[in-house]
Design a protein around this motif. Sequence first.
Motif, short mmCIF file in Angstrom:
data_model
loop_
_atom_site.label_atom_id
_atom_site.label_comp_id
_atom_site.label_asym_id
_atom_site.label_seq_id
_atom_site.Cartn_x
_atom_site.Cartn_y
_atom_site.Cartn_z
N GLN A 1 -55.44 -15.60 98.31
CA GLN A 1 -54.80 -16.72 98.59
C GLN A 1 -53.38 -16.53 99.20
O GLN A 1 -53.22 -16.87 100.15
N TYR A 2 -52.82 -15.73 98.57
CA TYR A 2 -51.37 -15.57 98.93
C TYR A 2 -51.17 -14.36 100.19
O TYR A 2 -50.06 -14.45 100.64
N VAL A 3 -52.11 -13.20 100.06
CA VAL A 3 -52.07 -12.27 101.05
C VAL A 3 -53.06 -12.32 102.20
O VAL A 3 -52.51 -12.18 103.55
N LEU A 4 -54.07 -12.48 101.74
CA LEU A 4 -55.05 -12.76 103.15
C LEU A 4 -55.11 -14.27 103.60
O LEU A 4 -55.87 -14.51 104.74
N GLY A 5 -54.34 -14.98 103.02
CA GLY A 5 -54.33 -16.53 103.65
C GLY A 5 -55.30 -17.35 103.32
O GLY A 5 -55.54 -18.12 104.23
N ASN A 6 -56.21 -17.03 102.45
CA ASN A 6 -57.12 -18.10 102.07
C ASN A 6 -56.80 -19.29 101.18
O ASN A 6 -56.88 -19.01 100.02
N VAL B 1 -42.60 -17.27 89.59
CA VAL B 1 -42.85 -16.46 90.69
C VAL B 1 -41.46 -16.62 91.79
O VAL B 1 -41.24 -17.76 92.15
N ARG B 2 -40.66 -15.52 91.71
CA ARG B 2 -39.73 -15.63 92.69
C ARG B 2 -39.88 -15.88 94.09
O ARG B 2 -41.09 -15.78 94.81
N SER B 3 -39.09 -16.55 94.67
CA SER B 3 -39.19 -16.86 96.13
C SER B 3 -38.14 -15.88 97.20
O SER B 3 -37.36 -15.38 96.46
N ASN B 4 -39.12 -15.63 98.41
CA ASN B 4 -38.56 -14.79 98.99
C ASN B 4 -37.52 -15.34 100.11
O ASN B 4 -37.20 -14.76 101.29
N SER B 5 -37.66 -16.72 100.15
CA SER B 5 -36.88 -17.51 100.98
C SER B 5 -35.27 -17.35 100.82
O SER B 5 -34.83 -17.04 100.05
N ASP C 1 -46.84 -6.37 102.40
CA ASP C 1 -47.59 -7.84 102.23
C ASP C 1 -47.80 -8.10 100.69
O ASP C 1 -47.41 -9.36 100.29
N ALA C 2 -47.93 -7.19 99.82
CA ALA C 2 -48.09 -7.55 98.57
C ALA C 2 -46.95 -7.75 97.67
O ALA C 2 -46.74 -8.71 97.00
N ILE C 3 -45.73 -7.31 98.33
CA ILE C 3 -44.27 -7.52 97.70
C ILE C 3 -43.81 -8.86 98.60
O ILE C 3 -43.30 -9.62 97.41
N ASP C 4 -43.80 -9.00 99.51
CA ASP C 4 -43.30 -10.02 100.07
C ASP C 4 -44.10 -11.48 99.57
O ASP C 4 -43.44 -12.55 99.63
N ASN C 5 -45.30 -11.42 99.21
CA ASN C 5 -46.12 -12.17 98.73
C ASN C 5 -46.11 -12.48 96.93
O ASN C 5 -47.11 -13.47 96.68
N ASN C 6 -45.25 -11.69 96.49
CA ASN C 6 -45.17 -11.63 94.97
C ASN C 6 -46.36 -11.53 94.39
O ASN C 6 -46.67 -12.50 93.42
N VAL C 7 -47.29 -10.72 94.33
CA VAL C 7 -48.67 -10.69 93.99
C VAL C 7 -48.56 -10.29 92.54
O VAL C 7 -49.12 -10.97 91.68
#
Length: 343
Positions: free
Chosen positions: A170-175, A339-343, A319-325
Amino acid sequence: MGSTRVRIAIDAMGGDNAPDEIVAGAVRAQAELDVDVVLVGDPQQVETALKQHSQSADIEIVPSEGTVEMEEEPLVGLRRKPKASINVAMDLVKKKEADAVVSAGHSGAAMAAALLRLGRLKGIDRPAIGAVLPTMIAGKPVLILDVGANVDCRPKFLEQFALMGTIYSQYVLGNSEPKVGLLNIGEEPNKGNELAIQTHQLLTENSLIPFIGNAEGRDVLSGDFDVIVCDGFSGNVLLKFAEAVGEVALQILREELPRGLHGKAGVTLLKPNLKRIKQRMDHAEHGGGLLLGVDGVCIISHGSSQAPTIFNAARLAKDAIDNNVLDRIRSSYDPTVAVRSNS
């Protein structure tokens, strides 16, 4: 850590082509991915490798002593060599001096070091190595897990793999709505061994897992599934077979396309297409496998990794870090985890 950029500890001594190819990939990663790289290894050897690159002046070296060799039993090697490069790299993550580890060394040692130093995430009994493979649909890879961390599995382990795979997809591969399948010898729920039958029931009953049924071998690369779960024995055989098929296909193209006058002319015209084919089929483009389930981001790359693979492994870690896996897996087992926000 003073910098807000992702900081990746790379095991410079791990792999068949260490340290030169590892260092080359690390230098490229720092230059192109907006990350800070820390090279863990023998200072003299790493410095010699860095001198070959003009963009390497500000890359930090963290000293280590020795490596866990491929013929060594992982736990024995890790205990005999506490300052081995993989141990030192994992300690950097444990001490919050790095955000992720990348290693192309002994995969068993990397997994054992991650478990010993980072520990498992709450709710996870066994970590799994997830590998991304291309499918028949361009731009739609499939995540397969486990591909080697757990030779013997229980049904609840595979259920956990499916949940972690769902989050990663969902969060890294975008599905947004990933389709999860269970590797099996038939489509029917009652097909397969006892492990498959019991796992099918668990996946069907878990509302957090978008399970659509069994996936036969011919379905793995079809693009019909986004995540496929299996035990580490089957997954490792599947992964290595798929890689071998990809290499055979590329070799056949190299040999057959240039044959004859028309072939030689055609190869020149088809160069851009051939490059895209290689990118879709070459396992180096995927960087390696993410060890899901440990309390830290860890990428395990192929022992034969060269610079492009290490670069892509660093991208995978970012990618895993940016998307807080990790936070997303934690929150799936404990709703109180934010879940922390990167914004």
